[in-house]
Design a protein around this motif. Structure first.
Motif, PDB file in Angstrom:
ATOM      1  N   SER A 185      41.821  49.210  28.882  1.00  0.00           N
ATOM      2  CA  SER A 185      42.860  48.678  29.757  1.00  0.00           C
ATOM      3  C   SER A 185      42.210  48.130  31.023  1.00  0.00           C
ATOM      4  O   SER A 185      41.019  48.347  31.279  1.00  0.00           O
ATOM      5  CB  SER A 185      43.871  49.770  30.108  1.00  0.00           C
ATOM      6  N   ALA A 186      42.999  47.438  31.820  1.00  0.00           N
ATOM      7  CA  ALA A 186      42.475  46.910  33.080  1.00  0.00           C
ATOM      8  C   ALA A 186      42.048  48.039  34.010  1.00  0.00           C
ATOM      9  O   ALA A 186      41.065  47.918  34.752  1.00  0.00           O
ATOM     10  CB  ALA A 186      43.534  46.033  33.747  1.00  0.00           C
ATOM     11  N   GLN A 187      42.761  49.148  33.945  1.00  0.00           N
ATOM     12  CA  GLN A 187      42.400  50.294  34.779  1.00  0.00           C
ATOM     13  C   GLN A 187      41.070  50.898  34.331  1.00  0.00           C
ATOM     14  O   GLN A 187      40.259  51.313  35.159  1.00  0.00           O
ATOM     15  CB  GLN A 187      43.506  51.346  34.720  1.00  0.00           C
ATOM     16  N   ASP A 188      40.822  50.935  33.018  1.00  0.00           N
ATOM     17  CA  ASP A 188      39.536  51.430  32.515  1.00  0.00           C
ATOM     18  C   ASP A 188      38.382  50.575  33.035  1.00  0.00           C
ATOM     19  O   ASP A 188      37.335  51.097  33.432  1.00  0.00           O
ATOM     20  CB  ASP A 188      39.536  51.429  30.985  1.00  0.00           C
ATOM     21  N   ALA A 189      38.570  49.255  33.008  1.00  0.00           N
ATOM     22  CA  ALA A 189      37.525  48.358  33.505  1.00  0.00           C
ATOM     23  C   ALA A 189      37.253  48.605  34.985  1.00  0.00           C
ATOM     24  O   ALA A 189      36.094  48.596  35.429  1.00  0.00           O
ATOM     25  CB  ALA A 189      37.937  46.908  33.272  1.00  0.00           C
ATOM     26  N   ALA A 190      38.308  48.841  35.748  1.00  0.00           N
ATOM     27  CA  ALA A 190      38.137  49.085  37.181  1.00  0.00           C
ATOM     28  C   ALA A 190      37.431  50.411  37.438  1.00  0.00           C
ATOM     29  O   ALA A 190      36.614  50.521  38.366  1.00  0.00           O
ATOM     30  CB  ALA A 190      39.500  49.063  37.869  1.00  0.00           C
ATOM     31  N   ILE A 191      37.713  51.419  36.630  1.00  0.00           N
ATOM     32  CA  ILE A 191      37.041  52.717  36.793  1.00  0.00           C
ATOM     33  C   ILE A 191      35.548  52.579  36.505  1.00  0.00           C
ATOM     34  O   ILE A 191      34.700  53.155  37.203  1.00  0.00           O
ATOM     35  CB  ILE A 191      37.692  53.770  35.880  1.00  0.00           C
ATOM     36  N   VAL A 192      35.202  51.809  35.465  1.00  0.00           N
ATOM     37  CA  VAL A 192      33.789  51.567  35.161  1.00  0.00           C
ATOM     38  C   VAL A 192      33.106  50.869  36.338  1.00  0.00           C
ATOM     39  O   VAL A 192      31.999  51.242  36.751  1.00  0.00           O
ATOM     40  CB  VAL A 192      33.655  50.724  33.877  1.00  0.00           C
ATOM     41  N   ALA A 193      33.761  49.853  36.892  1.00  0.00           N
ATOM     42  CA  ALA A 193      33.172  49.108  38.008  1.00  0.00           C
ATOM     43  C   ALA A 193      33.001  49.986  39.242  1.00  0.00           C
ATOM     44  O   ALA A 193      31.980  49.918  39.937  1.00  0.00           O
ATOM     45  CB  ALA A 193      34.044  47.897  38.330  1.00  0.00           C
ATOM     46  N   LYS A 194      33.989  50.812  39.518  1.00  0.00           N
ATOM     47  CA  LYS A 194      33.919  51.676  40.696  1.00  0.00           C
ATOM     48  C   LYS A 194      32.855  52.752  40.531  1.00  0.00           C
ATOM     49  O   LYS A 194      32.100  53.045  41.468  1.00  0.00           O
ATOM     50  CB  LYS A 194      35.288  52.316  40.944  1.00  0.00           C
ATOM     51  N   THR A 195      32.772  53.328  39.340  1.00  0.00           N
ATOM     52  CA  THR A 195      31.781  54.376  39.097  1.00  0.00           C
ATOM     53  C   THR A 195      30.364  53.815  39.121  1.00  0.00           C
ATOM     54  O   THR A 195      29.440  54.451  39.639  1.00  0.00           O
ATOM     55  CB  THR A 195      32.053  55.059  37.745  1.00  0.00           C
ATOM     56  N   ALA A 196      30.185  52.609  38.556  1.00  0.00           N
ATOM     57  CA  ALA A 196      28.854  51.996  38.496  1.00  0.00           C
ATOM     58  C   ALA A 196      28.461  51.306  39.793  1.00  0.00           C
ATOM     59  O   ALA A 196      27.325  50.840  39.912  1.00  0.00           O
ATOM     60  CB  ALA A 196      28.804  50.993  37.347  1.00  0.00           C
ATOM     61  N   LYS A 197      29.390  51.190  40.747  1.00  0.00           N
ATOM     62  CA  LYS A 197      29.123  50.575  42.053  1.00  0.00           C
ATOM     63  C   LYS A 197      28.646  49.129  41.907  1.00  0.00           C
ATOM     64  O   LYS A 197      27.618  48.725  42.457  1.00  0.00           O
ATOM     65  CB  LYS A 197      28.090  51.392  42.830  1.00  0.00           C
ATOM     66  N   VAL A 198      29.400  48.353  41.143  1.00  0.00           N
ATOM     67  CA  VAL A 198      29.065  46.941  40.972  1.00  0.00           C
ATOM     68  C   VAL A 198      29.558  46.156  42.181  1.00  0.00           C
ATOM     69  O   VAL A 198      30.436  46.603  42.928  1.00  0.00           O
ATOM     70  CB  VAL A 198      29.678  46.381  39.669  1.00  0.00           C
ATOM     71  N   GLU A 199      28.995  44.971  42.368  1.00  0.00           N
ATOM     72  CA  GLU A 199      29.416  44.129  43.485  1.00  0.00           C
ATOM     73  C   GLU A 199      30.732  43.417  43.189  1.00  0.00           C
ATOM     74  O   GLU A 199      31.560  43.235  44.076  1.00  0.00           O
ATOM     75  CB  GLU A 199      28.326  43.100  43.796  1.00  0.00           C
ATOM     76  N   ARG A 200      30.925  43.020  41.926  1.00  0.00           N
ATOM     77  CA  ARG A 200      32.120  42.259  41.587  1.00  0.00           C
ATOM     78  C   ARG A 200      32.493  42.519  40.132  1.00  0.00           C
ATOM     79  O   ARG A 200      31.623  42.553  39.257  1.00  0.00           O
ATOM     80  CB  ARG A 200      31.870  40.765  41.795  1.00  0.00           C
ATOM     81  N   LEU A 201      33.775  42.688  39.885  1.00  0.00           N
ATOM     82  CA  LEU A 201      34.293  42.888  38.529  1.00  0.00           C
ATOM     83  C   LEU A 201      35.097  41.665  38.116  1.00  0.00           C
ATOM     84  O   LEU A 201      35.960  41.200  38.864  1.00  0.00           O
ATOM     85  CB  LEU A 201      35.177  44.137  38.470  1.00  0.00           C
ATOM     86  N   VAL A 202      34.811  41.150  36.930  1.00  0.00           N
ATOM     87  CA  VAL A 202      35.561  40.032  36.357  1.00  0.00           C
ATOM     88  C   VAL A 202      36.158  40.521  35.045  1.00  0.00           C
ATOM     89  O   VAL A 202      35.422  40.947  34.145  1.00  0.00           O
ATOM     90  CB  VAL A 202      34.656  38.806  36.113  1.00  0.00           C
ATOM     91  N   ILE A 203      37.477  40.490  34.935  1.00  0.00           N
ATOM     92  CA  ILE A 203      38.136  40.972  33.723  1.00  0.00           C
ATOM     93  C   ILE A 203      38.548  39.786  32.853  1.00  0.00           C
ATOM     94  O   ILE A 203      38.921  38.720  33.349  1.00  0.00           O
ATOM     95  CB  ILE A 203      39.361  41.857  34.048  1.00  0.00           C
ATOM     96  N   GLY A 204      38.455  39.987  31.549  1.00  0.00           N
ATOM     97  CA  GLY A 204      38.820  38.955  30.581  1.00  0.00           C
ATOM     98  C   GLY A 204      39.220  39.601  29.268  1.00  0.00           C
ATOM     99  O   GLY A 204      39.561  40.782  29.210  1.00  0.00           O
ATOM    100  N   HIS A 205      39.176  38.797  28.166  1.00  0.00           N
ATOM    101  CA  HIS A 205      39.528  39.290  26.834  1.00  0.00           C
ATOM    102  C   HIS A 205      40.965  39.816  26.830  1.00  0.00           C
ATOM    103  O   HIS A 205      41.251  40.933  26.415  1.00  0.00           O
ATOM    104  CB  HIS A 205      38.545  40.387  26.403  1.00  0.00           C
ATOM    105  N   PHE A 206      41.894  38.960  27.285  1.00  0.00           N
ATOM    106  CA  PHE A 206      43.290  39.366  27.430  1.00  0.00           C
ATOM    107  C   PHE A 206      44.029  39.253  26.101  1.00  0.00           C
ATOM    108  O   PHE A 206      43.802  38.316  25.330  1.00  0.00           O
ATOM    109  CB  PHE A 206      43.996  38.491  28.472  1.00  0.00           C
ATOM    110  N   SER A 207      44.921  40.183  25.875  1.00  0.00           N
ATOM    111  CA  SER A 207      45.781  40.112  24.700  1.00  0.00           C
ATOM    112  C   SER A 207      46.733  38.928  24.827  1.00  0.00           C
ATOM    113  O   SER A 207      47.142  38.551  25.931  1.00  0.00           O
ATOM    114  CB  SER A 207      46.574  41.408  24.553  1.00  0.00           C
ATOM    115  N   ALA A 208      47.098  38.345  23.685  1.00  0.00           N
ATOM    116  CA  ALA A 208      47.976  37.177  23.699  1.00  0.00           C
ATOM    117  C   ALA A 208      49.374  37.507  24.202  1.00  0.00           C
ATOM    118  O   ALA A 208      50.127  36.600  24.569  1.00  0.00           O
ATOM    119  CB  ALA A 208      48.061  36.578  22.292  1.00  0.00           C
ATOM    120  N   ARG A 209      49.728  38.781  24.256  1.00  0.00           N
ATOM    121  CA  ARG A 209      51.063  39.167  24.726  1.00  0.00           C
ATOM    122  C   ARG A 209      51.207  38.988  26.237  1.00  0.00           C
ATOM    123  O   ARG A 209      52.312  38.981  26.753  1.00  0.00           O
ATOM    124  CB  ARG A 209      51.358  40.622  24.359  1.00  0.00           C
TER     125      ARG A 209
END
Length: 408
Positions: A250-274
């Motif tokens: 989920s989008a929240q999972d991606a954000a948790i990974v970014a926050k835990t890994a201390k990345v500079e910028r998160l770009v989300i993609g691979h969106f469901s067609a819904r």
């Protein structure tokens, strides 16, 4: 480095989103991560030369991530490519490519260096150059899937020009030697140490590609202190159970990974067609990690905008059909024609034919005569033959700039 999302849809394309693929541009070379259907057309539309592709990294063997590879290889063959191409992916990728081109009776004449990764691996450097390397780790999906990290090697520190001048360094070869970590001996016999003139090494930039996975520790390890993390956000948090059943995040999972890994910028993609409105996913991610961006197709993401500005420019402009303001055309102002003597010709409003005219002094402005015509309902024959109500149905308006053709 420049990151160009070529397709941000998952599983199936939509009218405005294509299947997964991301291009990385660095010093004139292009590295592709996944090859969804129509990837070579997206490269053209992004202004990226297909002949500059150095390596292709495949995350897993699902059709939406690989079916564009065969068309791209066929085009490179027609362009008479001679340079070696690196293809990295799960085991079985080489057999799939050879089977497809074997049935089509096409022989790829340019060399291909395959790097197949077995499902029991834990960590590997799958590609290495003079200034970069690519790291791979397994992810958590319904089938064997790989995540990649493109990492630049540490860059030499900056030379302190003032200290170098005071020490007697004047030649370019001496500056270059100091920057490479070598000590320089002057004609007088004085030794200038590199550590005294050159600063600490600068860490290189990095790009992490994580797609088709549940929340897992390997995603965090790959993304640790990364410059840009491209992470899938197939579903929103209300569909968390569906995400776990299908092996997605989920989008929240991606954000948790970014926050835990201390990345500079998160770009989300691979969106469901819904999801026709991806901003719902963006809002969900930003509640956890503020520096989150949406991946827009063909819109470059610069890691260093000052040095790499205007290197790649999209050749097409995609307008969101729901954005009414973007579709409006601006009315151009037509200036008044100039006379030969240099003065502008005045424009007067044409007086209506049915206006009443008065003698001078009676009225400053003539009044319009208003006549109200009685409404007469047209009969049935007139309505059928009216040009404003055509009997034939209107043609379907293309939904995207690429659907400029008759559908039926």
């Amino acid at each position: 480095m420049i990151i160009i999302p070529l397709g941000v849809s998952s599983a199936t394309p939509t009218a405005v989103r294509h299947l997964p693929s991301v291009a990385l541009w660095r010093d004139g070379s292009v590295f592709l991560f996944d090859c969804g259907e129509n990837v070579q057309m997206r490269l053209l539309q992004a202004g990226v030369k297909r002949s500059k592709v150095e390596a292709i990294f495949i995350s897993h063997l699902d059709g939406d991530h690989i079916f564009g590879l065969f068309g791209l290889l066929s085009t490179l063959q027609l362009q008479r490519r001679e340079k070696e191409l690196n293809i990295i992916g799960p085991k079985g990728l080489k057999k799939m490519i050879e089977t497809v081109f074997g049935i089509a009776e096409v022989e790829l004449e340019f060399p291909i260096a395959y790097k197949e990764i077995k499902s029991d691996f834990d960590h590997d450097i799958v590609l290495e150059g003079e200034e970069f390397y690519v790291e791979a780790r397994p992810l958590k999906h319904t089938k064997f899937c790989i995540g990649y990290r493109f990492q630049e090697k540490d860059k030499p520190g900056k030379v302190d020009a003032q200290k170098a001048k005071e020490a007697g360094i004047i030649e370019d070869t001496q500056f270059k030697a100091l920057k490479n970590g070598e000590d320089v001996t002057l004609e007088e016999g004085t030794v200038v140490h590199s550590a005294d003139i050159v600063g600490d090494p600068r860490p290189g930039e990095s790009f992490v590609y994580v797609t088709d996975t549940e929340f897992c520790e390997n995603a965090i390890r790959l993304a640790e202190n990364a410059t840009i993390l491209f992470h899938e956000a197939t579903f929103g948090e209300p569909l968390k159970e569906k995400a776990e059943d299908t092996g997605h995040s989920s989008a929240q999972d991606a954000a948790i990974v970014a926050k835990t890994a201390k990345v500079e910028r998160l770009v989300i993609g691979h969106f469901s067609a819904r999801y026709s409105n991806q901003f719902l996913l963006l809002k969900e991610a930003r509640n956890v990690f503020e520096k989150t961006w949406l991946a827009y197709e063909l819109r470059p993401i610069f890691t260093n905008p000052e040095q790499e500005k205007e290197i790649i420019s999209p050749r097409v402009e995609i307008i969101d059909l729901k954005d009414k303001k973007a579709q409006r055309t601006r009315k151009t102002f037509k200036p008044a024609p100039k006379r030969k003597d240099g003065f502008k010709k005045r424009r007067f409003k044409r007086k209506p034919a049915n206006a009443r005219y008065y003698k001078s002094g009676e009225s400053d402005r003539p009044e319009k005569a208003r006549f109200k015509k009685p409404y007469k309902r047209p009969d049935e024959d007139q309505r059928r033959e009216s040009p404003h109500r055509p009997s034939k149905p209107l043609p379907i308006t293309p939904r995207t700039p690429f659907d400029d053709f008759d559908r039926f």
